[in-house]
Design an enzyme around this catalytic site. Structure first.
Site, short mmCIF file in Angstrom:
data_model
loop_
_atom_site.label_atom_id
_atom_site.label_comp_id
_atom_site.label_asym_id
_atom_site.label_seq_id
_atom_site.Cartn_x
_atom_site.Cartn_y
_atom_site.Cartn_z
N GLY A 282 0.79 -1.23 0.00
CA GLY A 282 0.00 0.00 0.00
C GLY A 282 0.82 1.26 0.00
O GLY A 282 0.26 2.36 0.14
N GLU A 324 4.67 -6.02 1.58
CA GLU A 324 4.26 -6.48 0.24
C GLU A 324 4.02 -5.31 -0.70
O GLU A 324 2.88 -5.05 -1.11
CB GLU A 324 2.96 -7.30 0.36
CG GLU A 324 3.08 -8.53 1.24
CD GLU A 324 1.73 -9.19 1.50
OE1 GLU A 324 0.68 -8.51 1.38
OE2 GLU A 324 1.72 -10.38 1.82
N PRO A 325 5.06 -4.58 -1.07
CA PRO A 325 4.84 -3.47 -1.99
C PRO A 325 4.52 -3.97 -3.40
O PRO A 325 5.11 -4.94 -3.86
CB PRO A 325 6.18 -2.73 -1.99
CG PRO A 325 7.18 -3.79 -1.64
CD PRO A 325 6.48 -4.75 -0.72
N GLY A 326 3.57 -3.35 -4.04
CA GLY A 326 3.25 -3.66 -5.42
C GLY A 326 3.57 -2.45 -6.28
O GLY A 326 4.59 -2.40 -6.97
N ARG A 327 2.71 -1.43 -6.16
CA ARG A 327 2.91 -0.25 -7.03
C ARG A 327 4.25 0.43 -6.74
O ARG A 327 4.83 1.03 -7.65
CB ARG A 327 1.74 0.72 -6.89
CG ARG A 327 1.87 1.80 -5.86
CD ARG A 327 0.62 2.65 -5.74
NE ARG A 327 -0.52 1.83 -5.39
CZ ARG A 327 -1.69 1.88 -6.00
NH1 ARG A 327 -1.88 2.73 -6.98
NH2 ARG A 327 -2.67 1.10 -5.61
N ARG A 364 -7.75 3.12 -14.31
CA ARG A 364 -7.65 3.71 -12.98
C ARG A 364 -8.29 5.10 -12.90
O ARG A 364 -8.82 5.48 -11.87
CB ARG A 364 -6.19 3.76 -12.50
CG ARG A 364 -5.61 2.36 -12.28
CD ARG A 364 -4.28 2.40 -11.56
NE ARG A 364 -4.40 2.86 -10.19
CZ ARG A 364 -4.12 4.06 -9.76
NH1 ARG A 364 -3.65 4.98 -10.59
NH2 ARG A 364 -4.29 4.38 -8.50
N TYR A 368 -10.88 4.84 -10.09
CA TYR A 368 -10.46 5.44 -8.81
C TYR A 368 -10.37 6.95 -8.88
O TYR A 368 -9.84 7.56 -7.94
CB TYR A 368 -9.07 4.93 -8.44
CG TYR A 368 -8.96 3.44 -8.20
CD1 TYR A 368 -9.84 2.77 -7.36
CD2 TYR A 368 -7.95 2.70 -8.81
CE1 TYR A 368 -9.72 1.42 -7.13
CE2 TYR A 368 -7.82 1.34 -8.58
CZ TYR A 368 -8.72 0.71 -7.75
OH TYR A 368 -8.59 -0.63 -7.52
N CYS A 395 -16.18 3.72 -26.28
CA CYS A 395 -17.50 4.30 -26.42
C CYS A 395 -18.09 4.65 -25.06
O CYS A 395 -19.11 4.10 -24.65
CB CYS A 395 -18.38 3.31 -27.18
SG CYS A 395 -19.77 4.13 -27.91
N GLU A 396 -17.40 5.50 -24.31
CA GLU A 396 -17.81 5.93 -22.97
C GLU A 396 -17.33 7.35 -22.79
O GLU A 396 -16.15 7.62 -23.04
CB GLU A 396 -17.10 5.11 -21.87
CG GLU A 396 -17.39 3.65 -21.82
CD GLU A 396 -18.69 3.32 -21.13
OE1 GLU A 396 -19.18 4.14 -20.33
OE2 GLU A 396 -19.23 2.24 -21.43
C1 LIG Z 1 -2.72 -8.16 0.57
C2 LIG Z 1 -2.11 -7.14 -0.31
N1 LIG Z 1 -0.78 -6.96 -0.28
C3 LIG Z 1 -0.17 -6.06 -1.06
C4 LIG Z 1 -0.91 -5.28 -1.93
C5 LIG Z 1 -0.17 -4.30 -2.79
O1 LIG Z 1 -0.63 -3.01 -2.66
P1 LIG Z 1 0.19 -1.83 -3.37
O2 LIG Z 1 0.34 -2.18 -4.79
O3 LIG Z 1 -0.65 -0.64 -3.16
O4 LIG Z 1 1.52 -1.76 -2.67
C6 LIG Z 1 -2.29 -5.42 -2.00
C7 LIG Z 1 -3.10 -4.60 -2.92
O5 LIG Z 1 -4.27 -4.68 -3.05
C8 LIG Z 1 -2.91 -6.39 -1.17
O6 LIG Z 1 -4.24 -6.58 -1.21
#
Ligand SMILES: Cc1ncc(COP(=O)(O)O)c(C=O)c1O
Length: 467
Positions: A282, A324-327, A364, A368, A395-396
């Site tokens: 997050g 758990e970084p994603g973005r 997004r 969002y 078409c939106e």
């Molecule tokens: C359990 C969990 N971990 C990690 C993430 C990654 O979040 P972000 O990409 O915002 O770091 C998410 C995103 O939904 C998640 O649900």
């Protein structure tokens, strides 16, 4: 032809946000470092990504095109590993963008991978991610998904409902009696009641939502009781994820305190200390120059301190921390290239610039209300900024890529536009709406480009339609 510039901004209803820069403050050719990949620069006015000219990328691979700077991704992985140190673990949240190349890069840099479906799990396994460095998430894992995860030997399964505890216990039961088989290690996902300061659909730890076991209702305590009573399940610890695109660590502090209060109750009731604490992902990134995201160092320091402080005040042994970084790993690595198709001045309000993609490659903005910026990429311009809205070809009327953008008034069909910070939740949320094939993803590094996810074709789409 130079078009009419609208420096005054829109006149009706849809006003510019207060923090949007006025036309006079805009340098149309600048590349704000926080939102562009680290290797981005201009050469003779042309945008270069990983030392590759975007015009040649467009020519070779077509547009729309996701261009991912591989070195940017890998450098962010290294920063996370270094900032969190050897006693913590960093797992890349594959939902942000899941491809074999990406998972190989993050894995080679020492990260684990968090997957949330059987499909993501298969990508991770086929990329060669060591199974013990995979965590399986999801609020509705099927029996098949759980069986596959257990037989593959994934490191952790995060349990999200009472049905799932029973389902996994069923899968693991034969292992309970077999001393040669490892029991699946599980974490219990806790809903801490924290309202993260983010978009409503991205906040995941307030009570009224689908993920996890509520602390407030006692469901989390009951989940741990049931897990501990299941022969064949190895209870490792607790998981919490409070939301996405968070800039402020206050929410993590409250969440960690509440989770550790549960850890104290677990020790009192069952005599068991948790060995793992997963605080999820997050961590926010800059999407526009106005966003001010904390550095990884600051973030890591703050989370490590929070966990240390809370554990020592609770008299708990410090569990191993996982994040758990994603973005934060992929978001800024990728730029979407579009070709301008039409340009329409609307009654002196603003200019609508239509590109050859849209909500099917970046949902997004519509989903969002996310903010992006964009830049003319195929050349520099010394013309006046015109207030523009970059829209897609779907078409939106909500098919908006960049809601408010200053673009040069000599913009013309055929020009390339680049939208930065599109590495996370763009390709992974892409659709075939209006039967638009999904774009390719190309990795660039050191002057070379290679396709890591090929472009979909109309034949791909037709092949699914069996008549
Ligand atoms: C359990 C969990 N971990 C990690 C993430 C990654 O979040 P972000 O990409 O915002 O770091 C998410 C995103 O939904 C998640 O649900």
């Amino acid at each position: 032809m130079s078009r009419v510039a609208h420096p005054a901004g829109p006149r009706h209803g849809d006003v510019l946000p207060a923090d949007h820069p006025p036309a006079a403050a805009v340098d149309l050719n600048a590349l704000e470092p926080a939102i562009w990949p680290r290797g981005a620069r201009r050469a003779d006015g042309v945008l270069m990504l990983g030392d590759v000219d975007v015009r040649s990328l467009a020519e070779q691979f077509g547009t729309p095109l996701y261009v991912c700077d591989a070195d940017d991704v890998r450098s962010r992985c290294r920063e996370y590993i270094e900032a969190f140190g050897p006693d913590a673990r960093v797992f890349y949240a594959a939902k942000a963008f899941c491809s074999r190349a990406m998972l190989r890069w993050v894995s080679a840099e020492g990260l684990g991978v968090d997957v949330c479906t059987g499909g993501e799990l298969e990508v991770a396994l086929s990329a060669g991610v060591p199974p013990d460095m995979i965590t399986l998430h999801g609020n509705n894992k099927s029996l098949d998904e759980l069986t596959r995860a257990v037989s593959a030997g994934v490191g952790h399964i995060v349990l999200d409902s009472f049905e799932e505890i029973a389902r996994l216990a069923f899968v693991a039961e034969p292992r309970a009696a077999d001393s040669a088989s490892a029991w699946p290690r599980v974490l219990v996902r806790v809903t801490t009641g924290v309202e993260a300061h983010t978009h409503e659909f991205m906040a995941t730890a307030h009570d009224d939502q689908k993920f996890g076991f509520s602390l407030a209702s006692g469901a989390a305590d009951e989940a741990v009781r049931r897990v501990l009573a299941c022969p064949g399940l190895d209870f490792a610890g607790l998981h919490s994820h409070i939301g996405s695109q968070i800039f402020d660590t206050a929410g993590f502090e409250v969440a960690a305190r509440r989770v550790l209060e549960l850890a104290i109750r677990i020790r009192e009731e069952h005599g068991v200390s948790i060995s793992e604490l997963d605080l999820g992902g997050g961590f926010g990134i800059a999407y526009t120059p106005e966003d001010d995201a904390p550095s990884v160092k600051e973030l890591a320091q703050s989370l490590l301190t929070i966990v240390d402080r809370q554990c020592s005040s609770a008299g708990l042994p410090r569990p191993r921390l996982t994040v758990e970084p994603g973005r934060a790993i992929v978001g800024s690595s990728t730029v979407t290239l579009y070709t301008v198709g039409t340009i329409k001045d609307v009654d002196g309000l603003r200019t609508y610039v239509s590109v050859d993609g849209g909500m099917s490659d970046n949902i997004r903005t519509a989903l969002y209300d996310a903010s992006y910026s964009c830049s003319l990429a195929s050349r520099a311009s010394a013309e006046q900024p015109m207030l523009s809205r970059v829209v897609g070809k779907h078409c939106e009327s909500g098919d908006i890529v960049v809601r408010h953008a200053w673009l040069p008034s000599d913009l013309a069909p055929g020009d390339l536009l680049a939208v930065p910070a599109t590495g996370a939740y763009c390709r992974s949320l892409a659709s075939n709406y209006n039967h638009v094939p999904r774009p390719a993803v190309v990795a660039v590094s050191d002057g070379t480009a290679s396709v890591i996810v090929r472009r979909e074709t109309v034949e791909d789409l037709l092949s699914l339609d069996v008549g």
